[in-house]
Design a protein around this motif. Structure first.
Motif, PDB file in Angstrom:
ATOM      1  N   ASP A 167      34.981  50.987  37.512  1.00  0.00           N
ATOM      2  CA  ASP A 167      34.087  51.832  36.724  1.00  0.00           C
ATOM      3  C   ASP A 167      32.736  52.015  37.403  1.00  0.00           C
ATOM      4  O   ASP A 167      32.301  51.170  38.193  1.00  0.00           O
ATOM      5  CB  ASP A 167      33.856  51.210  35.341  1.00  0.00           C
ATOM      6  N   ASN A 168      32.074  53.096  37.055  1.00  0.00           N
ATOM      7  CA  ASN A 168      30.707  53.291  37.516  1.00  0.00           C
ATOM      8  C   ASN A 168      29.837  52.142  37.011  1.00  0.00           C
ATOM      9  O   ASN A 168      30.011  51.671  35.886  1.00  0.00           O
ATOM     10  CB  ASN A 168      30.146  54.631  37.023  1.00  0.00           C
ATOM     11  N   LEU A 169      28.936  51.694  37.861  1.00  0.00           N
ATOM     12  CA  LEU A 169      27.997  50.602  37.573  1.00  0.00           C
ATOM     13  C   LEU A 169      28.702  49.278  37.292  1.00  0.00           C
ATOM     14  O   LEU A 169      28.181  48.418  36.599  1.00  0.00           O
ATOM     15  CB  LEU A 169      27.051  50.969  36.417  1.00  0.00           C
ATOM     16  N   SER A 170      29.904  49.118  37.868  1.00  0.00           N
ATOM     17  CA  SER A 170      30.627  47.845  37.751  1.00  0.00           C
ATOM     18  C   SER A 170      30.457  47.050  39.042  1.00  0.00           C
ATOM     19  O   SER A 170      30.072  47.579  40.087  1.00  0.00           O
ATOM     20  CB  SER A 170      32.110  48.080  37.469  1.00  0.00           C
ATOM     21  N   LEU A 171      30.794  45.776  38.947  1.00  0.00           N
ATOM     22  CA  LEU A 171      30.680  44.836  40.060  1.00  0.00           C
ATOM     23  C   LEU A 171      32.055  44.321  40.455  1.00  0.00           C
ATOM     24  O   LEU A 171      32.856  43.954  39.587  1.00  0.00           O
ATOM     25  CB  LEU A 171      29.806  43.650  39.632  1.00  0.00           C
ATOM     26  N   THR A 172      32.305  44.287  41.751  1.00  0.00           N
ATOM     27  CA  THR A 172      33.486  43.638  42.316  1.00  0.00           C
ATOM     28  C   THR A 172      32.975  42.707  43.408  1.00  0.00           C
ATOM     29  O   THR A 172      32.257  43.137  44.306  1.00  0.00           O
ATOM     30  CB  THR A 172      34.473  44.679  42.882  1.00  0.00           C
ATOM     31  N   ARG A 173      33.342  41.427  43.327  1.00  0.00           N
ATOM     32  CA  ARG A 173      32.787  40.414  44.249  1.00  0.00           C
ATOM     33  C   ARG A 173      33.870  39.894  45.174  1.00  0.00           C
ATOM     34  O   ARG A 173      34.919  39.443  44.732  1.00  0.00           O
ATOM     35  CB  ARG A 173      32.171  39.269  43.448  1.00  0.00           C
ATOM     36  N   ILE A 174      33.591  39.981  46.479  1.00  0.00           N
ATOM     37  CA  ILE A 174      34.521  39.517  47.506  1.00  0.00           C
ATOM     38  C   ILE A 174      33.767  38.614  48.472  1.00  0.00           C
ATOM     39  O   ILE A 174      32.751  39.023  49.037  1.00  0.00           O
ATOM     40  CB  ILE A 174      35.152  40.700  48.272  1.00  0.00           C
ATOM     41  N   THR A 175      34.258  37.398  48.658  1.00  0.00           N
ATOM     42  CA  THR A 175      33.651  36.457  49.591  1.00  0.00           C
ATOM     43  C   THR A 175      34.529  36.348  50.828  1.00  0.00           C
ATOM     44  O   THR A 175      35.728  36.073  50.720  1.00  0.00           O
ATOM     45  CB  THR A 175      33.485  35.070  48.939  1.00  0.00           C
ATOM     46  N   LEU A 176      33.927  36.583  51.992  1.00  0.00           N
ATOM     47  CA  LEU A 176      34.632  36.498  53.267  1.00  0.00           C
ATOM     48  C   LEU A 176      34.128  35.284  54.023  1.00  0.00           C
ATOM     49  O   LEU A 176      32.948  35.187  54.339  1.00  0.00           O
ATOM     50  CB  LEU A 176      34.397  37.765  54.100  1.00  0.00           C
ATOM     51  N   GLY A 177      35.047  34.359  54.290  1.00  0.00           N
ATOM     52  CA  GLY A 177      34.714  33.175  55.060  1.00  0.00           C
ATOM     53  C   GLY A 177      35.274  33.287  56.461  1.00  0.00           C
ATOM     54  O   GLY A 177      35.872  34.307  56.825  1.00  0.00           O
ATOM     55  N   PRO A 178      35.125  32.233  57.261  1.00  0.00           N
ATOM     56  CA  PRO A 178      35.627  32.285  58.631  1.00  0.00           C
ATOM     57  C   PRO A 178      37.141  32.494  58.694  1.00  0.00           C
ATOM     58  O   PRO A 178      37.638  33.156  59.579  1.00  0.00           O
ATOM     59  CB  PRO A 178      35.251  30.938  59.229  1.00  0.00           C
ATOM     60  N   GLY A 179      37.874  31.939  57.763  1.00  0.00           N
ATOM     61  CA  GLY A 179      39.322  32.095  57.803  1.00  0.00           C
ATOM     62  C   GLY A 179      39.928  32.365  56.452  1.00  0.00           C
ATOM     63  O   GLY A 179      41.148  32.362  56.310  1.00  0.00           O
ATOM     64  N   ASP A 180      39.099  32.578  55.456  1.00  0.00           N
ATOM     65  CA  ASP A 180      39.635  32.796  54.114  1.00  0.00           C
ATOM     66  C   ASP A 180      38.839  33.862  53.379  1.00  0.00           C
ATOM     67  O   ASP A 180      37.729  34.204  53.767  1.00  0.00           O
ATOM     68  CB  ASP A 180      39.643  31.491  53.309  1.00  0.00           C
ATOM     69  N   THR A 181      39.457  34.379  52.335  1.00  0.00           N
ATOM     70  CA  THR A 181      38.843  35.400  51.499  1.00  0.00           C
ATOM     71  C   THR A 181      39.033  34.986  50.049  1.00  0.00           C
ATOM     72  O   THR A 181      40.099  34.503  49.672  1.00  0.00           O
ATOM     73  CB  THR A 181      39.518  36.767  51.735  1.00  0.00           C
ATOM     74  N   GLU A 182      37.992  35.181  49.265  1.00  0.00           N
ATOM     75  CA  GLU A 182      38.079  34.867  47.839  1.00  0.00           C
ATOM     76  C   GLU A 182      37.604  36.082  47.046  1.00  0.00           C
ATOM     77  O   GLU A 182      36.561  36.671  47.354  1.00  0.00           O
ATOM     78  CB  GLU A 182      37.189  33.670  47.511  1.00  0.00           C
ATOM     79  N   VAL A 183      38.379  36.448  46.047  1.00  0.00           N
ATOM     80  CA  VAL A 183      37.998  37.560  45.181  1.00  0.00           C
ATOM     81  C   VAL A 183      37.541  36.989  43.853  1.00  0.00           C
ATOM     82  O   VAL A 183      38.247  36.189  43.236  1.00  0.00           O
ATOM     83  CB  VAL A 183      39.184  38.538  44.978  1.00  0.00           C
ATOM     84  N   GLY A 184      36.349  37.377  43.438  1.00  0.00           N
ATOM     85  CA  GLY A 184      35.812  36.949  42.145  1.00  0.00           C
ATOM     86  C   GLY A 184      36.060  38.032  41.112  1.00  0.00           C
ATOM     87  O   GLY A 184      37.181  38.504  40.944  1.00  0.00           O
ATOM     88  N   GLU A 185      35.001  38.473  40.472  1.00  0.00           N
ATOM     89  CA  GLU A 185      35.124  39.513  39.457  1.00  0.00           C
ATOM     90  C   GLU A 185      35.611  40.816  40.086  1.00  0.00           C
ATOM     91  O   GLU A 185      35.265  41.139  41.217  1.00  0.00           O
ATOM     92  CB  GLU A 185      33.778  39.794  38.780  1.00  0.00           C
ATOM     93  N   ILE A 186      36.402  41.553  39.309  1.00  0.00           N
ATOM     94  CA  ILE A 186      36.821  42.904  39.705  1.00  0.00           C
ATOM     95  C   ILE A 186      36.479  43.820  38.539  1.00  0.00           C
ATOM     96  O   ILE A 186      36.852  43.555  37.396  1.00  0.00           O
ATOM     97  CB  ILE A 186      38.340  42.964  39.981  1.00  0.00           C
TER      98      ILE A 186
END
Length: 190
Positions: A167-186
């Motif tokens: 949605d407009n004005l929504s947040l999606t959080r993605i954390t990129l590490g050296p060898g891993d990825t974590e998805v938070g809120e979508i």
């Protein structure tokens, strides 16, 4: 080095057509949502946006004293080429079979004189690589841009992520590490 990317979709344009690289303004009248969003984001994180006015204005509205990085054209929406500012009926009249493939088999299919999902993904991913380093980065961008990065993070094919709501004005959080990825809120609306 781990970086959390706080993806924000720009304010609505209210267009009923395909809007990619056209520079339409955002409706930022939902000041309560902008306030909640700004308060939810990390305090000292730099803010960057695409160079299109709808993203720039949204980024300026939520920056609230955070460092503002130069706008980056690599964060633009998918380029819809000849379909730009046309509605689905108009596109169906001129490119019916191609437009169905664009949505049903996203990946290498592009609008005439436009770009494909994978071309957009490569462009955006190149921008992301230059932004890695700080603990947090706030990016104000577009529906398709956010979906390309979410698909990579979740290891999903474009066809499997295209129905995801952003949605407009929504947040999606993605954390990129050296060898891993974590998805938070979508698609989170604080």
């Amino acid at each position: 080095m781990t970086t959390t990317f706080w993806w924000i979709r720009h304010g609505p344009t209210h267009a009923k057509t395909m809007v990619g690289w056209s520079d339409l303004p955002a409706d930022l009248s939902d000041t309560a949502q902008l306030e909640r969003l700004a308060a939810y984001l990390p305090d000292k994180a730099p803010v960057i946006s695409s160079d299109l006015i709808r993203s720039r204005a949204t980024a300026d509205a939520i920056a609230r004293g955070r460092p503002r990085l130069p706008d980056d054209p690599r964060l633009r929406e998918i380029h819809f080429g000849d379909w730009e500012l046309k509605n689905f009926d108009e596109i169906d009249e001129t490119h019916g079979a191609l437009s169905r493939r664009f949505w049903d088999e996203p990946g290498h299919v592009a609008a005439p004189n436009g770009e494909s999902w994978y071309q957009t993904e490569a462009r955006v991913s190149a921008a992301i690589e230059t932004l890695r380093g700080p603990a947090n980065v706030i990016i104000v961008a577009h529906f398709g841009v956010i979906l390309t990065q979410l698909a990579l993070a979740l290891q999903k094919a474009p066809a499997d992520i295209l129905a995801q709501r952003i949605d407009n004005l929504s947040l999606t959080r993605i954390t990129l590490g050296p060898g891993d990825t974590e998805v938070g809120e979508i698609n989170h609306l604080p």
